[in-house]
Design an enzyme around this catalytic site. Sequence first.
Site, mmCIF file in Angstrom:
data_model
loop_
_atom_site.group_PDB
_atom_site.id
_atom_site.type_symbol
_atom_site.label_atom_id
_atom_site.label_comp_id
_atom_site.label_asym_id
_atom_site.label_seq_id
_atom_site.Cartn_x
_atom_site.Cartn_y
_atom_site.Cartn_z
ATOM 1 N N ARG A 50 -7.911 6.845 46.013
ATOM 2 C CA ARG A 50 -6.739 7.189 45.751
ATOM 3 C C ARG A 50 -6.532 6.895 44.462
ATOM 4 O O ARG A 50 -7.417 6.345 43.509
ATOM 5 C CB ARG A 50 -5.854 5.528 46.175
ATOM 6 C CG ARG A 50 -5.688 5.617 47.815
ATOM 7 C CD ARG A 50 -4.627 6.509 48.098
ATOM 8 N NE ARG A 50 -4.471 6.339 49.787
ATOM 9 C CZ ARG A 50 -4.883 7.470 50.622
ATOM 10 N NH1 ARG A 50 -5.768 8.474 50.256
ATOM 11 N NH2 ARG A 50 -4.671 7.235 51.768
ATOM 12 N N HIS A 73 -5.092 16.471 46.282
ATOM 13 C CA HIS A 73 -5.366 15.773 47.629
ATOM 14 C C HIS A 73 -5.636 16.425 48.853
ATOM 15 O O HIS A 73 -5.198 16.399 49.874
ATOM 16 C CB HIS A 73 -4.044 14.881 47.930
ATOM 17 C CG HIS A 73 -4.340 13.657 48.693
ATOM 18 N ND1 HIS A 73 -3.577 12.341 48.437
ATOM 19 C CD2 HIS A 73 -5.092 13.229 49.624
ATOM 20 C CE1 HIS A 73 -4.303 11.349 49.250
ATOM 21 N NE2 HIS A 73 -5.158 11.911 50.040
HETATM 22 P P1 NAP Z 1 -13.675 2.479 55.513
HETATM 23 O O1 NAP Z 1 -14.567 2.786 56.576
HETATM 24 O O2 NAP Z 1 -12.684 1.138 55.721
HETATM 25 O O3 NAP Z 1 -14.664 2.174 54.043
HETATM 26 C C1 NAP Z 1 -14.278 1.436 53.320
HETATM 27 C C2 NAP Z 1 -15.671 0.837 52.317
HETATM 28 O O4 NAP Z 1 -14.942 0.251 51.244
HETATM 29 C C3 NAP Z 1 -16.471 -0.047 52.996
HETATM 30 O O5 NAP Z 1 -17.764 0.250 52.699
HETATM 31 C C4 NAP Z 1 -15.953 -1.494 52.342
HETATM 32 O O6 NAP Z 1 -16.928 -2.341 52.500
HETATM 33 C C5 NAP Z 1 -15.827 -0.874 51.078
HETATM 34 N N1 NAP Z 1 -14.926 -1.907 50.187
HETATM 35 C C6 NAP Z 1 -13.787 -2.284 50.591
HETATM 36 N N2 NAP Z 1 -13.070 -3.187 49.722
HETATM 37 C C7 NAP Z 1 -14.214 -3.395 48.799
HETATM 38 C C8 NAP Z 1 -14.092 -3.965 47.660
HETATM 39 N N3 NAP Z 1 -13.290 -5.039 47.245
HETATM 40 N N4 NAP Z 1 -15.664 -4.084 46.971
HETATM 41 C C9 NAP Z 1 -16.428 -3.268 47.435
HETATM 42 N N5 NAP Z 1 -16.418 -2.525 48.483
HETATM 43 C C10 NAP Z 1 -15.219 -2.492 49.200
HETATM 44 O O7 NAP Z 1 -12.638 3.769 54.919
HETATM 45 P P2 NAP Z 1 -13.143 5.128 55.033
HETATM 46 O O8 NAP Z 1 -12.642 5.765 56.207
HETATM 47 O O9 NAP Z 1 -14.384 5.524 54.329
HETATM 48 O O10 NAP Z 1 -12.023 5.546 54.030
HETATM 49 C C11 NAP Z 1 -12.228 5.317 52.532
HETATM 50 C C12 NAP Z 1 -10.870 5.777 51.704
HETATM 51 O O11 NAP Z 1 -11.129 7.142 51.524
HETATM 52 C C13 NAP Z 1 -9.609 5.654 52.548
HETATM 53 O O12 NAP Z 1 -9.015 4.233 52.334
HETATM 54 C C14 NAP Z 1 -8.632 6.546 51.825
HETATM 55 O O13 NAP Z 1 -8.035 5.933 50.617
HETATM 56 C C15 NAP Z 1 -9.441 7.465 51.363
HETATM 57 N N6 NAP Z 1 -9.303 8.823 51.802
HETATM 58 C C16 NAP Z 1 -9.016 9.858 51.141
HETATM 59 C C17 NAP Z 1 -8.750 11.067 51.679
HETATM 60 C C18 NAP Z 1 -8.482 12.254 50.479
HETATM 61 O O14 NAP Z 1 -8.380 13.473 51.141
HETATM 62 N N7 NAP Z 1 -8.510 12.190 49.302
HETATM 63 C C19 NAP Z 1 -8.923 11.281 52.617
HETATM 64 C C20 NAP Z 1 -9.352 10.290 53.483
HETATM 65 C C21 NAP Z 1 -9.502 9.097 53.103
HETATM 66 P P3 NAP Z 1 -17.563 -3.158 53.827
HETATM 67 O O15 NAP Z 1 -18.335 -1.983 54.502
HETATM 68 O O16 NAP Z 1 -18.581 -4.155 53.328
HETATM 69 O O17 NAP Z 1 -16.412 -3.549 54.468
HETATM 70 C C1 GLV Z 2 -5.724 10.627 53.364
HETATM 71 O O1 GLV Z 2 -5.758 10.551 52.072
HETATM 72 C C2 GLV Z 2 -6.268 9.636 54.161
HETATM 73 O O2 GLV Z 2 -6.074 8.509 53.973
HETATM 74 O O3 GLV Z 2 -6.465 10.073 55.193
#
Ligand code: NAP
Ligand code: GLV
Length: 310
Positions: free
Chosen positions: A225, A273
Site C-alpha cells: 500500500r 496498482h
Molecule cells: P496476509 O496473509 O495477512 O499476510 C500479512 C503478513 O504481514 C503476515 O506475515 C503478518 O505477520 C505480517 N504483518 C502484519 N503486521 C505486521 C507487523 N506489524 N509487523 C510485522 N509483520 C506484520 O496478507 P497477504 O494476503 O499476504 O497480503 C498482504 C498485502 O498485500 C495486503 O494487505 C494488500 O495490502 C497487499 N496487496 C497488494 C496488491 C497489489 O496489487 N498491489 C494485491 C494484493 C494484496 P504474521 O504472519 O505474524 O501474522
Molecule cells: C489489492 O490491492 C488487494 O488488496 O487485493
Amino acid sequence: MTTPLNITLCLSQTKPEPWEAGLKAALPGATVRNWTPGEPPADYAVVWAPPQAFLDEQPKLKALFNIGAGVDALMKLRLPLGCQVVRLDDAGMSVQMAEYVCHAVIRHFREFDGYEADVQAGKWSYRKPRLRADYPVGVMGLGVLGERVARALTVFDFPVHGWSRTPKQIEGVQGHSGAEGFDAFLTSCRVLVNLLPLTPDTADILNRRTLSLLQPGAYFINVARGAHLVEEDLLALLASGHMAGATLDVFRTEPLPEGHPFWTHPKVTVTPHTSARTLRDESIAQIAGKMLAMMRGETVAGLVDPARGY
Ligand code: NAP
Ligand code: GLV
C-alpha cells in the site's frame, strides 16, 4: 424450508454485473442484488471499498467478503455489530505477485534497463556481472503473498530474508520477527520488498530512518500500500544515492497525480496498482465456497482479526 441466501454487492471501481451473474451461478437459489440505497438488509455482502452509507443500511450482515487481499479501506469504516470480515486468500494472486517481484528484482540485478538503453543507442557493451551475495533480498510480510514471493526468490539463489509479526520457518529464508527484529532485518537487506497489510502499526513504516538502514545502493519494491511509504523520504534517499532505485505499484494517492515526481524519475518504475489483480472467477468460487462453509458453521481461511487490522 430454508430461507434463501440473501447477498448484496457493493463494488466501487468494479462492474457489478459479472459478479452478480457469477455468484448466482455458483449459489443456485440465492438472491444476489447490486446494492441501491433503501433495499432490505442482506445476510452477506461482497464489497470493495464500500461507502459508510452502505454499511449503515446493513444491520443483519453476518459477513462481509472483500474482493481483495487488503482490507485497510474496510477497516476504517463502522462495521455492523457481530459482522465478520473475510478477505481474499490468494485466489490466484500469489503467483502474480511472485512474477511481478521476481521480474523487478531480476531486472534491477541484471541491469536490463542499462542494456536496453545501450541497445537503443546502438551500443554492444558488457557490464561486470554482479554477485548475488551482494544483493540480499528482504520480504516484509510473510503471509499468503509474502511467503510465495520469498520462496520464488530462493529459486534464483538470492539470499532471502523475511520479516513478520510472529516467527516463521520457511526453507531457504532467514526469518526475523517483531518490532525487536526489524532493524536487524533491514540492515541484512539491499533489496526490500513490501508485502505488509496497511494497519495502524505499519503506516509510514518505510521512512528516512528505516530506509537508511538498508545496505548502500538499496532497491525498494512496493507492492502493498502507498501509505506504508513516506514518499518524500524515498525521493531524498534516491537523490543522496543511498537508494539506487525503486519499483512502485502503489501510491499514497491513486491514480498517481499528474506532475508527481515519481512519474518521470529516472530511477523509479511506476505501475498502476496491478502487481496482483483480483481474478473474478477464482474469487467468486472462493467466496461462494466460504459462504456455504460459514452456513455449515465451519471456520474459513482469510478471516480478519479486527484487533490486528488484517
Ligand atoms: P496476509 O496473509 O495477512 O499476510 C500479512 C503478513 O504481514 C503476515 O506475515 C503478518 O505477520 C505480517 N504483518 C502484519 N503486521 C505486521 C507487523 N506489524 N509487523 C510485522 N509483520 C506484520 O496478507 P497477504 O494476503 O499476504 O497480503 C498482504 C498485502 O498485500 C495486503 O494487505 C494488500 O495490502 C497487499 N496487496 C497488494 C496488491 C497489489 O496489487 N498491489 C494485491 C494484493 C494484496 P504474521 O504472519 O505474524 O501474522
Ligand atoms: C489489492 O490491492 C488487494 O488488496 O487485493
